[in-house]
Design a protein around this motif. Sequence first.
Motif, PDB file in Angstrom:
ATOM      1  N   ASP A  14       0.645  -1.191   0.081  1.00 57.98           N
ATOM      2  CA  ASP A  14       0.125  -0.011   0.133  1.00 57.98           C
ATOM      3  C   ASP A  14       1.062   1.216   0.207  1.00 57.98           C
ATOM      4  O   ASP A  14       0.346   2.152   0.553  1.00 57.98           O
ATOM      5  N   ASN A  15       2.142   1.043  -0.471  1.00 58.53           N
ATOM      6  CA  ASN A  15       2.940   2.133  -0.501  1.00 58.53           C
ATOM      7  C   ASN A  15       2.889   3.103  -1.894  1.00 58.53           C
ATOM      8  O   ASN A  15       3.642   3.976  -1.971  1.00 58.53           O
ATOM      9  N   LEU A  16       2.187   2.381  -2.797  1.00 60.56           N
ATOM     10  CA  LEU A  16       2.304   3.230  -4.145  1.00 60.56           C
ATOM     11  C   LEU A  16       1.079   4.231  -4.206  1.00 60.56           C
ATOM     12  O   LEU A  16       0.068   3.848  -3.606  1.00 60.56           O
ATOM     13  N   PRO A  17       1.151   5.231  -4.857  1.00 62.57           N
ATOM     14  CA  PRO A  17       0.154   6.217  -4.937  1.00 62.57           C
ATOM     15  C   PRO A  17      -1.321   5.780  -5.973  1.00 62.57           C
ATOM     16  O   PRO A  17      -0.518   5.408  -6.985  1.00 62.57           O
ATOM     17  N   GLY A  18      -1.940   5.998  -5.250  1.00 63.01           N
ATOM     18  CA  GLY A  18      -3.475   5.526  -6.122  1.00 63.01           C
ATOM     19  C   GLY A  18      -3.694   3.943  -6.394  1.00 63.01           C
ATOM     20  O   GLY A  18      -4.636   3.800  -7.156  1.00 63.01           O
TER      21      GLY A  18
END
Length: 62
Positions: free
Chosen positions: A26-30
């Motif tokens: 869940d560390n990537l944008p969007g």
Amino acid sequence: MDLTGAIWRKSSRSSGNQGDCVEVADNLPGVVGVRDSKDRQGPALTFTPATWRAFLAYARQH
């Protein structure tokens, strides 16, 4: 979807189940990535952060 740079983690509740668990990034944008921890090179599902939060809220209630 390019998940390069994803930092995958297992739930702290996943121990003791013979390795049958998922990993979440869940560390990537969007985007939130979900994959099988036994097949790390295999396919991954992707969700919007809002959809992932809705899933978690539902799962916690049931």
